[in-house]
Write a protein that holds these residues in place. Structure first.
Motif, mmCIF file in Angstrom:
data_model
loop_
_atom_site.group_PDB
_atom_site.id
_atom_site.type_symbol
_atom_site.label_atom_id
_atom_site.label_comp_id
_atom_site.label_asym_id
_atom_site.label_seq_id
_atom_site.Cartn_x
_atom_site.Cartn_y
_atom_site.Cartn_z
ATOM 1 N N LEU A 94 35.924 42.306 42.892
ATOM 2 C CA LEU A 94 36.183 44.294 42.712
ATOM 3 C C LEU A 94 37.376 44.337 40.700
ATOM 4 N N LEU A 95 38.057 43.326 41.558
ATOM 5 C CA LEU A 95 38.891 43.849 39.812
ATOM 6 C C LEU A 95 38.824 42.794 38.554
ATOM 7 N N ALA A 96 38.270 41.807 39.101
ATOM 8 C CA ALA A 96 37.584 40.857 38.000
ATOM 9 C C ALA A 96 36.101 41.424 36.701
ATOM 10 N N ILE A 97 35.747 41.943 37.834
ATOM 11 C CA ILE A 97 34.331 42.873 37.747
ATOM 12 C C ILE A 97 35.067 43.912 36.976
ATOM 13 N N LYS A 98 35.884 44.671 37.250
ATOM 14 C CA LYS A 98 36.326 45.846 36.678
ATOM 15 C C LYS A 98 36.915 45.226 35.030
ATOM 16 N N ILE A 99 37.872 44.820 34.847
ATOM 17 C CA ILE A 99 38.285 44.040 33.656
ATOM 18 C C ILE A 99 37.256 43.425 33.138
ATOM 19 N N VAL A 100 35.902 43.324 33.779
ATOM 20 C CA VAL A 100 34.922 42.377 32.098
ATOM 21 C C VAL A 100 34.303 43.798 32.274
ATOM 22 N N HIS A 101 33.262 44.891 33.067
ATOM 23 C CA HIS A 101 33.101 44.887 32.817
ATOM 24 C C HIS A 101 33.202 46.303 31.852
ATOM 25 N N GLU A 102 34.609 46.886 31.741
ATOM 26 C CA GLU A 102 35.459 47.515 30.748
ATOM 27 C C GLU A 102 36.248 47.022 29.929
ATOM 28 N N SER A 103 35.780 45.768 29.786
ATOM 29 C CA SER A 103 36.248 45.478 27.859
ATOM 30 C C SER A 103 37.427 44.708 28.146
ATOM 31 N N MET A 104 38.437 45.026 28.976
ATOM 32 C CA MET A 104 39.767 45.763 29.477
ATOM 33 C C MET A 104 40.962 44.447 28.732
ATOM 34 N N ASP A 105 41.646 44.760 27.884
ATOM 35 C CA ASP A 105 43.132 43.662 27.219
ATOM 36 C C ASP A 105 43.155 42.623 28.612
ATOM 37 N N LEU A 106 43.429 41.262 28.701
ATOM 38 C CA LEU A 106 44.362 41.275 29.945
ATOM 39 C C LEU A 106 45.757 41.942 30.019
ATOM 40 N N HIS A 107 46.051 41.356 28.577
ATOM 41 C CA HIS A 107 47.827 42.300 28.492
ATOM 42 C C HIS A 107 47.578 43.472 29.200
ATOM 43 N N GLN A 108 46.916 43.866 28.935
ATOM 44 C CA GLN A 108 47.189 45.480 30.092
ATOM 45 C C GLN A 108 46.260 45.303 30.876
ATOM 46 N N ALA A 109 45.682 44.613 31.392
ATOM 47 C CA ALA A 109 45.206 44.866 33.337
ATOM 48 C C ALA A 109 46.288 43.921 33.805
ATOM 49 N N ALA A 110 47.275 42.833 33.594
ATOM 50 C CA ALA A 110 47.905 41.743 34.088
ATOM 51 C C ALA A 110 49.440 43.025 33.677
ATOM 52 N N ARG A 111 50.062 44.090 33.030
ATOM 53 C CA ARG A 111 51.031 45.003 32.970
ATOM 54 C C ARG A 111 50.898 46.071 33.785
ATOM 55 N N GLU A 112 49.439 46.394 34.138
ATOM 56 C CA GLU A 112 48.800 47.597 34.773
ATOM 57 C C GLU A 112 48.959 47.197 36.409
ATOM 58 N N GLY A 113 48.566 46.327 36.854
ATOM 59 C CA GLY A 113 48.469 45.483 38.035
ATOM 60 C C GLY A 113 50.283 45.243 38.431
ATOM 61 N N GLY A 114 51.172 45.037 37.344
ATOM 62 C CA GLY A 114 52.138 44.061 37.429
ATOM 63 C C GLY A 114 51.946 43.102 38.623
ATOM 64 N N VAL A 115 51.315 41.934 37.616
ATOM 65 C CA VAL A 115 51.104 40.597 38.033
ATOM 66 C C VAL A 115 51.224 39.675 37.177
ATOM 67 N N SER A 116 51.480 38.578 36.496
ATOM 68 C CA SER A 116 51.253 37.948 35.846
ATOM 69 C C SER A 116 49.704 37.651 34.586
ATOM 70 N N LEU A 117 49.971 37.391 33.765
ATOM 71 C CA LEU A 117 48.864 36.955 32.669
ATOM 72 C C LEU A 117 48.341 35.783 33.481
ATOM 73 N N GLY A 118 48.468 35.207 33.969
ATOM 74 C CA GLY A 118 47.822 34.112 35.140
ATOM 75 C C GLY A 118 47.553 34.519 35.731
ATOM 76 N N PHE A 119 47.885 35.340 36.792
ATOM 77 C CA PHE A 119 46.957 35.616 37.932
ATOM 78 C C PHE A 119 45.817 36.577 37.406
ATOM 79 N N ILE A 120 45.877 37.292 37.048
ATOM 80 C CA ILE A 120 44.645 37.306 35.745
ATOM 81 C C ILE A 120 43.505 36.779 35.810
ATOM 82 N N ASP A 121 44.498 35.496 34.972
ATOM 83 C CA ASP A 121 43.351 34.275 34.401
ATOM 84 C C ASP A 121 42.679 33.756 35.938
#
Ligand code: SF4
Ligand code: SF4
Length: 486
Positions: A94-121
């Motif tokens: 669901l998070l992957a869908i949200k990130i792509v659907h909302e064209s979220m910046d990946l760095h921002q998604a990582a910061r907001e989720g308190g996770v690493s960029l690698g986790f988002i990838d």
């Protein structure tokens, strides 16, 4: 015993909506399941907010009992299999869908989720694997214009899914090998520069739709004073990590593994104990064998590399046999005549083919022996055997699926020979990669002309240059002369 009938009437409407979504998905044209750049939501995907749980199971087993309750179901057509998938989505999906659907910046998604960029990838790539997301094809492709007449079995080697930064983070080394190709002093890399380089590599990989790998090397990369911080920063950005270095302690390996287990750890041996220690220093052979046990105990993929010379060619097969149950992979590279290696004798051109024949035969009985030399593809073609990726997985990979970066920022097409294509402190990796000079290294030698093995070969330009020839013009002296266009 008869089948128990369930009264479907309370959830009949939802079941119908589900069937309609599945039918629409089945009719969805497979040809539209493509992304042009980056990640894209699978256009066949439908999300269904249900007020009954267990409807997917009920379709398979009409004796199961759906229950009132909220459930989010997803239906999509998997691009790889063309099959319709129906299932509940995980939180990560669901998070992957949200990130792509909302064209979220990946760095921002990582910061907001308190996770690493690698986790988002990782969750994006997982969603690509299940087909919920689509990813554009790699933009690291051999142009048809420069590689026109390849054998059909070489075609799969046109495009690279991974880009590797072979990063010589320090020149410092605890050994002094006789064939070392570079003992020069270079400016020390600052950690802040290293972090900027990792960010640059990340942008490059995103823009080219590839996964990034950092292969740390040196010198001995572990002697770089801020190595652990750099290793951690590379892990945080989601890169695959590898180490090409010297033996070290179990404690250091354990520390690195708590950050990220390397894809592989490569050490070098130059022959059996006596010959190896003459080249690499007294006691080195024994230290490597002990170190391989450390890697094995931790299930870290262990690779041993040998630099082939006339002096050690007779030791290659006995060494490979000795390593049979100690490593995951044993491989050799031909000596390149640069740096201190210029004083050693390269393997004889005339008898090289016979050596390759013996090596291939031994490799067919010893699973750790791998093929690396591009030239081997010529033998395989003649013997009607499957071609392989050669030195870097795509024949010569210089400035194609990897570049070498030195501590002072110099970027070389391949570290095995002076092949400067830019400086990363002056230009971005993308600018350097797309420069005309890098393009020249990618294209390879004019002498390979129309050879149909070009996608998996082009010889070794470092060997060509080491023999005093022009890597853009001349053919690898070890290439059998009779093999022109066929
Ligand atoms: S120059 Fe030689 S060593 Fe370097 S990638 Fe090409 S084939 Fe491999
Ligand atoms: S001509 Fe070039 S590509 Fe063809 S086999 Fe020889 S070195 Fe390889």
């Amino acid at each position: 015993m008869g089948t128990r009938k369930i009264d479907a009437s309370p959830f009949q409407g939802e079941l119908r909506a589900l069937e309609q979504a599945i039918q629409a998905c089945e009719a969805f044209p497979r040809g539209r399941l493509n992304a042009e750049q980056g990640f894209l939501l699978n256009p066949s995907l439908t999300l269904l907010e249900m007020e009954w749980t267990g409807l997917a199971a009920f379709r398979q087993d009409p004796t199961s009992r759906p229950q009132p309750g909220e459930e989010l179901l997803a239906v999509w057509k998997a691009p790889a299999s063309d099959e319709v998938v129906l299932q509940k989505l995980s939180q990560n999906e669901l998070l992957a869908i949200k990130i792509v659907h909302e064209s979220m910046d990946l760095h921002q998604a990582a910061r907001e989720g308190g996770v690493s960029l690698g986790f988002i990838d990782a969750i994006l790539l997982q969603a690509v694997a299940s087909g919920i997301l689509l990813r554009a094809p790699s933009r690291l492709c051999r142009p048809v214009a420069s590689f026109p007449a390849s054998l059909s079995m070489a075609e799969g080697y046109r495009s690279a899914p991974t880009f590797t930064l072979q990063w010589h983070v320090t020149q410092a080394c605890d050994l002094h090998c006789k064939h070392c190709y570079d003992r020069s002093d270079r400016t020390m890399l600052k950690l802040e520069q290293g972090l900027r380089i990792l960010d640059d590599l990340y942008r490059f990989c995103q823009a080219h739709n590839v996964h990034g790998q950092v292969s740390f090397t040196g010198g001995n990369p572990l002697l770089y004073p801020r190595f652990k911080e750099l290793y951690q920063a590379a892990a945080d950005r989601g890169f695959l990590l590898a180490i090409l270095g010297n033996p070290t302690s179990a404690a250091i390996i354990d520390e690195l593994c708590t950050i990220q287990v390397p894809e592989f750890y490569q050490v070098s041996l130059e022959g059996l104990a006596e010959h190896n220690d003459e080249i690499r220093g007294v006691g080195h052979f024994g230290r490597v064998l002990q170190f391989l046990e450390i890697l094995r105990a931790r299930a870290i993929y262990a690779m041993v590399m040998l630099t082939l010379t006339q002096g050690n060619r007779d030791q290659v097969l006995p060494l490979a046999e000795l390593l049979r149950d100690k490593v995951d992979l044993f491989v050799f590279n031909r000596l390149t005549l640069f740096g201190e290696g210029a004083s050693l004798q390269p393997v004889e051109v005339e008898s090289y083919d016979a050596f390759l024949a013996d090596y291939e035969q031994a490799a067919s009985r010893n699973p750790v022996m791998a093929l690396k030399d591009n030239i081997l593809n010529r033998r395989r073609q003649l013997n009607h055997e499957a071609l392989f990726g050669g030195c870097a997985g795509f024949g010569c990979g210089a400035a194609f699926n990897f570049v070498s970066l030195l501590p002072d920022g110099e970027v070389h097409a391949c570290r095995k020979f002076p092949s400067l294509i830019g400086n990363i402190f002056q230009h971005s990796l993308a600018e350097i990669y797309h420069s005309p000079l890098a393009e020249r290294y990618r294209r390879g030698s004019e002498a390979c002309g129309d050879c149909r093995l070009k996608l998996v070969c082009r010889g070794c330009p470092a060997v060509v240059a080491g023999h005093g020839l022009d890597p853009f013009v001349d053919r690898d002296p070890y290439c059998p002369s009779s093999l022109d266009q066929e």
